[in-house]
Write an enzyme that holds these catalytic residues in place. Structure first.
Site, PDB file in Angstrom:
ATOM      1  N   ASP A  69       1.053  -0.879  -0.021  1.00 11.46           N
ATOM      2  CA  ASP A  69       0.181   0.203  -0.033  1.00 11.46           C
ATOM      3  C   ASP A  69       0.986   1.212   0.000  1.00 11.46           C
ATOM      4  O   ASP A  69       1.269   1.283   1.146  1.00 11.46           O
ATOM      5  CB  ASP A  69      -1.514   0.185   0.975  1.00 11.46           C
ATOM      6  CG  ASP A  69      -1.730   1.140   1.741  1.00 11.46           C
ATOM      7  OD1 ASP A  69      -1.780   1.583   0.293  1.00 11.46           O
ATOM      8  OD2 ASP A  69      -2.348   1.221   2.156  1.00 11.46           O
ATOM      9  N   TYR A 164      -6.626  15.717  -9.949  1.00 13.28           N
ATOM     10  CA  TYR A 164      -5.740  15.028 -11.089  1.00 13.28           C
ATOM     11  C   TYR A 164      -5.177  15.859 -11.670  1.00 13.28           C
ATOM     12  O   TYR A 164      -3.792  15.698 -12.086  1.00 13.28           O
ATOM     13  CB  TYR A 164      -7.235  14.725 -12.324  1.00 13.28           C
ATOM     14  CG  TYR A 164      -6.628  13.887 -13.424  1.00 13.28           C
ATOM     15  CD1 TYR A 164      -6.101  12.534 -13.409  1.00 13.28           C
ATOM     16  CD2 TYR A 164      -5.875  14.678 -14.749  1.00 13.28           C
ATOM     17  CE1 TYR A 164      -5.515  11.573 -14.153  1.00 13.28           C
ATOM     18  CE2 TYR A 164      -5.361  13.634 -15.585  1.00 13.28           C
ATOM     19  CZ  TYR A 164      -5.518  12.447 -15.332  1.00 13.28           C
ATOM     20  OH  TYR A 164      -4.764  11.992 -16.759  1.00 13.28           O
ATOM     21  N   LYS A 168      -0.788  15.405 -11.456  1.00  8.79           N
ATOM     22  CA  LYS A 168      -0.328  15.727 -12.941  1.00  8.79           C
ATOM     23  C   LYS A 168       1.144  16.701 -13.171  1.00  8.79           C
ATOM     24  O   LYS A 168       2.184  16.194 -13.000  1.00  8.79           O
ATOM     25  CB  LYS A 168      -1.045  15.281 -14.311  1.00  8.79           C
ATOM     26  CG  LYS A 168      -1.652  14.272 -14.152  1.00  8.79           C
ATOM     27  CD  LYS A 168      -0.997  12.949 -14.315  1.00  8.79           C
ATOM     28  CE  LYS A 168      -2.373  11.219 -13.937  1.00  8.79           C
ATOM     29  NZ  LYS A 168      -1.353   9.646 -14.259  1.00  8.79           N
ATOM     30  N   THR A 201      -6.674   0.692 -21.477  1.00 10.19           N
ATOM     31  CA  THR A 201      -6.983  -0.310 -20.394  1.00 10.19           C
ATOM     32  C   THR A 201      -8.321  -0.967 -19.668  1.00 10.19           C
ATOM     33  O   THR A 201      -9.618  -0.066 -20.766  1.00 10.19           O
ATOM     34  CB  THR A 201      -6.615   0.843 -18.882  1.00 10.19           C
ATOM     35  OG1 THR A 201      -7.801   1.852 -18.761  1.00 10.19           O
ATOM     36  CG2 THR A 201      -5.002   0.810 -18.675  1.00 10.19           C
TER      37      THR A 201
END
Length: 288
Positions: A69, A164, A168, A201
Site C-alpha cells: 500500500d 487530477y 500530474k 485499459t
C-alpha cells in the site's frame, strides 16, 4: 547490458503499471510488481499483482509480486529493503501508483464530487516522492539509475478536476527538481516524467463503451498499456539519457525518436498534434 536490469513498477496490478511491467519483462528485466490487489475481488476492476508478475515472467523476464500500500510508508520501506536485500540495487523505478476513482470522470464541479478524490495527492505525488527518496541513495552510490513518473497532459490543461491536475503537474515538477539535485550531486541518475496517451485499459474501454458519443474518438489515439514500458526501456538504454534528465517528455514522441511502435506497428499520435498541448518548461534559476 550483460546483467539483468532490476526494476520496480508501482501500482502494477492493472492498467498502465501492468503494461509497463510486462513490457520491461519482455526486455529481460527482473520486475518487482507492487499494488494492493492480491486476489480477484480486491478491486472492482480485474487484475492482481500475482497475475501481473506471472505475465512478466511469461514475457521473458522475472516477475516478483510484492503487496504494498503506497499510502503506508512502512510498507514502502519494507519493499525497498526487500529489493535491495535480494538484488543489491535498483536500476529503474517507475512511480505509477495512484488513487484513481471513477468519480473523477463523472459530471459536476470539484466540490460536488467526493472529498476522497484528494487521495491522488497522497497516493500519487507523495507516494512517488517517498519511493524516489528511498531509491535515490542506492542509485547515487551506483552512479546510475532511472526514475520515471507516469504523467499525462492534464498537467498542463484542465482534465477531470483539480485533484487530477495537481497530481500530474506535481509529478512533472518533481521530476525537474529531483534532476537538479542529482546533477548537483554529480551523479548519472536520471529522472523523467512521461506523458502517456489514452490507454487501452479496462477503465478507459469501459468509459468508451458507456458513453461512445463522448469518448469514441479516443479509439484512434489509444495506446496499449505496454507501449510506455517499451519507451522506458529505450530511454534507459540511451547512453545520452542524462542530457534530458528532468524533462517531461511525451511518450509518443520518444517512441518516434527511438523507433518504438505500438501493437500492430502503430505509431500513436502525440498530444502536441491531437490536442495542441505540450509540456511546460521550467526556469533554470536555482535557489538553495
Amino acid at each position: 547490458m550483460s546483467e539483468k536490469t532490476i526494476a520496480i513498477v508501482t501500482g502494477a496490478s492493472r492498467g498502465a503499471g501492468r503494461g509497463i511491467a510486462i513490457a520491461l519483462g519482455s526486455h529481460g528485466c527482473t520486475v518487482y510488481v507492487t499494488g494492493r490487489s492480491e486476489k480477484r475481488g480486491d478491486h472492482a476492476l480485474p487484475g492482481t499483482i500475482y497475475e501481473t508478475a506471472e505475465a512478466v515472467t511469461r514475457a521473458g523476464g522475472k516477475g516478483i509480486a510484492v503487496r504494498c500500500d503506497h499510502g503506508d510508508d512502512a510498507q514502502v520501506e519494507a519493499l525497498f529493503d526487500q529489493v535491495l536485500s535480494d538484488e543489491g540495487r535498483i536500476d529503474i523505478l517507475v512511480n505509477n501508483a495512484a488513487a484513481v476513482y471513477d468519480e473523477l470522470s463523472m459530471p459536476g464541479q470539484f466540490w460536488e464530487k467526493p472529498r476522497k478524490l484528494a487521495d491522488m495527492i497522497d497516493v500519487g505525488i507523495r507516494s512517488g516522492y517517498v519511493a524516489s527518496w528511498l531509491a535515490a541513495p542506492g542509485m547515487v552510490a551506483n552512479d546510475r539509475g532511472l526514475i520515471v513518473f507516469t504523467s499525462a497532459s492534464g498537467a498542463a490543461h484542465y482534465s477531470m478536476g483539480p485533484a487530477y491536475g495537481a497530481h500530474k503537474a506535481g509529478l512533472d515538477k518533481m521530476a525537474f527538481d529531483m534532476a537538479v539535485d542529482f546533477k548537483a550531486a554529480g551523479t548519472n541518475v536520471s529522472v523523467l516524467s512521461i506523458w502517456m496517451g489514452a490507454l487501452a485499459t479496462n477503465r478507459l474501454l469501459g468509459m468508451i463503451e458507456a458513453d461512445p458519443e463522448k469518448f469514441n474518438y479516443l479509439r484512434d489515439q489509444i495506446e496499449t498499456p505496454e507501449f510506455t514500458g517499451h519507451v522506458i526501456w529505450a530511454l534507459h538504454s540511451d547512453p545520452e539519457l542524462a542530457s534530458i534528465s528532468g524533462e517531461t517528455v511525451i511518450g509518443a514522441e520518444m517512441a518516434v525518436k527511438y523507433g518504438v511502435t505500438d501493437e500492430g506497428g502503430r505509431q500513436p499520435p502525440s498530444y502536441r498534434a491531437t490536442h495542441k498541448v505540450a509540456p511546460r518548461g521550467y526556469h533554470p534559476l536555482v535557489i538553495r
